[in-house]
Design a protein around this motif. Structure first.
Motif, short mmCIF file in Angstrom:
data_model
loop_
_atom_site.label_atom_id
_atom_site.label_comp_id
_atom_site.label_asym_id
_atom_site.label_seq_id
_atom_site.Cartn_x
_atom_site.Cartn_y
_atom_site.Cartn_z
N VAL A 110 47.44 28.12 123.38
CA VAL A 110 46.99 27.69 122.06
C VAL A 110 47.48 26.27 121.82
O VAL A 110 48.65 25.97 122.06
CB VAL A 110 47.51 28.63 120.95
CG1 VAL A 110 47.02 28.16 119.59
CG2 VAL A 110 47.08 30.07 121.20
N SER A 111 46.59 25.44 121.34
CA SER A 111 46.96 24.05 121.08
C SER A 111 46.32 23.60 119.77
O SER A 111 45.31 24.16 119.32
CB SER A 111 46.51 23.13 122.22
OG SER A 111 45.10 23.16 122.36
N ALA A 112 46.89 22.61 119.15
CA ALA A 112 46.36 22.08 117.90
C ALA A 112 46.46 20.56 117.94
O ALA A 112 47.42 20.01 118.50
CB ALA A 112 47.14 22.63 116.70
N ASP A 113 45.47 19.90 117.36
CA ASP A 113 45.53 18.46 117.25
C ASP A 113 44.74 18.02 116.03
O ASP A 113 43.83 18.73 115.56
CB ASP A 113 44.99 17.78 118.51
CG ASP A 113 43.53 18.12 118.76
OD1 ASP A 113 42.65 17.43 118.19
OD2 ASP A 113 43.26 19.08 119.51
N LEU A 144 41.95 23.65 116.39
CA LEU A 144 42.86 24.64 116.96
C LEU A 144 42.17 25.22 118.19
O LEU A 144 41.11 25.84 118.07
CB LEU A 144 43.17 25.74 115.94
CG LEU A 144 44.15 26.83 116.40
CD1 LEU A 144 45.54 26.25 116.61
CD2 LEU A 144 44.19 27.97 115.37
N SER A 330 37.57 27.43 120.00
CA SER A 330 38.16 26.36 119.19
C SER A 330 37.69 26.52 117.75
O SER A 330 36.55 26.93 117.49
CB SER A 330 37.76 24.99 119.73
OG SER A 330 36.37 24.78 119.60
N GLY A 332 37.89 24.25 113.99
CA GLY A 332 38.30 22.96 113.51
C GLY A 332 37.42 22.40 112.41
O GLY A 332 36.46 23.05 111.94
N TYR A 351 33.19 25.61 114.94
CA TYR A 351 33.88 26.48 115.91
C TYR A 351 33.02 26.61 117.16
O TYR A 351 31.81 26.33 117.16
CB TYR A 351 34.14 27.87 115.31
CG TYR A 351 32.90 28.72 115.16
CD1 TYR A 351 32.50 29.58 116.20
CD2 TYR A 351 32.14 28.69 113.99
CE1 TYR A 351 31.36 30.36 116.06
CE2 TYR A 351 31.00 29.45 113.86
CZ TYR A 351 30.62 30.30 114.90
OH TYR A 351 29.49 31.06 114.77
#
Length: 502
Positions: A110-113, A144, A330, A332, A351
């Motif tokens: 899981v990553s977020a930016d 996300l 994803s 966002g 998404y």
């Protein structure tokens, strides 16, 4: 279910099936070749078969059998402070961390930016003369991301197991380093004990030579002797003094060596006193040898874990031939223009979700070469394991043969000392009574001290043989449980069995 969806699933299914078949075909002809020795395949000799098979395995603090508190202190100091062991322990921690890195690939990622950017839009061929041309606005987004490797062919799982096996191997190697350190200190300590015995003999030799010189001088003064006898008595004195100095130097160097092995400076070694070694219990061989040996010697255990690690390396390389399927998603927000935070409104929500499939079609033979490399690495690890097992049994047999020999040699050496002492006593009395010359006394004295030195050397060799047998049996550092199972030592995709099972 809608027809387009059914067609899509059918296409994906066919794609995976045919890719799998293609992957299986492409690995043809690449597999490990080496055969691993079974635990009970090696024949034992008479020395092992005749040993006491009711004894226990060595204890972890095996050096306590010598009954010297000073030795116990220095070995424990070395285990606690040696830079060599600290380095080995650091390698274990490093290997465990690498295993953790490999294991992380099995978990969802899981990553977020997010970005808040003011953008000046030009008017050119790419952007065109549209609404944003020659304007400055916000170009913001937040996302996300989620991805999860389904690991259908066990690549990630095998890779984790490979690195864990490497960590276990490294831990066994740390045990090997500890056992070697303990053995080196005990050996240096035994040598120092022998050096002190040599020093005693040299001092006794010097004292007797001085007594003979004094007697020769008195005989000359009384008219019973000659100047030649006095000269003969003076000849060996400088050489004996030189030997004393050489032995004292060796003792000082032994102190330095023990201190260095324990991670201390020479100043600490200066405090080492004369050893007081004694060995009352004779070493004996445990039962179930060589079957249990594979779990008791750190080098054998390390070799088995290396084979297990290489087996998983083969599985990882083979899994690379098959399609890789990830679930990706994803969530966002994204917006061009508007207020700074307007991109966070529901209208700007976006998404995506679905599978991501990658299939090796042509790589110039890279995957085949990698599989060949891992297979050859497995063969090398198996060969190393076989050699380690052969060497282990040879070491035990050698030490048992030496043990029996040292017992006989010590008995014969004691008889030789007694005979030489008797001869010297007779020669000394005859010389004092004027019945023989100094040459007979000198020859008898030389034989006596030579036999005394031989006896001390045999006794030291007997102590070292005991230590060698304990080390050959693993030094009590492994309990026989911390080793891989048989199935872990074979690649899951290849049928490789020990020679005993063929």
């Amino acid at each position: 279910m809608s027809r387009p969806l059914v067609k899509g699933l059918a296409f994906v299914g066919s794609f995976v099936v045919f890719s799998t078949i293609a992957g299986c075909i492409s690995t043809h002809g690449i597999a490990p070749q080496e055969q691993r020795l079974g635990n009970d395949q090696l024949a034992t000799d008479a020395a092992i078969q005749s040993a006491n098979r009711d004894a226990k395995w060595p204890g972890e603090q095996w050096w306590r059998a010598y009954g010297d508190p000073q030795l116990n202190t220095w070995v424990q100091t070395a285990v606690d402070n040696s830079p060599t062991l600290s380095e080995a322990e650091a390698r274990v921690r490093m290997a465990l961390s690498m295993a953790g890195v490999a294991e992380s690939a099995e978990s969802p990622q899981v990553s977020a930016d997010a970005s808040l950017l003011r953008h000046k839009w030009p008017s050119d061929y790419f952007y065109g003369p549209g609404e944003l041309a020659k304007t400055t606005s916000w170009n913001n987004n937040a996302a996300l991301g989620f991805s999860y490797d389904l690991d259908l062919w066990g690549r990630d799982r095998s890779n984790t197991e490979r690195y864990m096996n490497v960590a276990y191997m490294t831990a066994a190697e740390a045990r090997m380093a500890q056992l070697e350190l303990e053995s080196n200190i005990v050996s240096a300590y035994i040598q120092m004990s022998l050096q002190y015995a040599e020093l005693d003999i040299a001092h006794a030799m010097l004292e007797q030579q001085q007594q003979i010189l004094s007697l020769a001088q008195r005989r000359l003064a009384g008219g019973l002797g000659t100047q030649f006898e006095v000269s003969e008595a003076e000849v060996p004195l400088p050489e004996t003094k030189r030997k004393i100095d050489a032995v004292e130097e060796a003792i000082a160097l032994s102190r330095n060596q023990i201190a260095a092995l324990a991670g201390k400076g020479p100043g600490a070694g200066a405090s080492i006193k004369r050893p007081s070694l004694r060995l009352t219990a004779q070493p004996a061989l445990p039962s179930a040898l060589p079957l249990e040996l594979v779990g008791r010697r750190p080098d054998v255990v390390a070799s088995r874990w290396k084979v297990a690690a290489q087996a998983k390396g083969v599985d990882v390389a083979r899994a690379e031939f098959y399609p890789n399927v990830d679930l990706v998603a994803s969530l966002g927000y994204s917006a061009v223009g508007g207020g700074m935070l307007e991109f966070l409104t529901g209208q700007k929500f976006t998404y995506s979700v679905g599978p991501a499939i990658s299939l090796p079609i042509f790589d110039g033979g890279r995957r085949r070469s990698e599989l060949g490399q891992e297979s050859a690495g497995y063969d090398a690890a198996v060969a190393q394991y076989n050699q380690t097992l052969v060497k282990a049994l040879k070491g035990i047999s050698d030490q048992l043969i030496r043990t029996h020999s040292m017992e006989k040699q010590q008995e014969l050496a004691e008889q030789s000392v007694a005979a030489a002492q008797k001869t010297y006593d007779i020669a000394s009395k005859a010389f004092k009574g004027g019945l023989t010359d100094y040459l007979h006394v000198l020859n008898a004295q030389t034989r006596l001290f030579q036999q005394q030195l031989t006896l001390q050397q045999v006794q030291a060799a007997r102590l070292e043989t005991h230590a060698g047998l304990v080390v050959a049996l693993g030094g009590g550092l492994m309990d026989g449980k911390d080793m891989p199972k048989e199935k872990q030592m074979v690649p899951a995709s290849v049928s490789v069995r020990p020679l005993s099972e063929r």
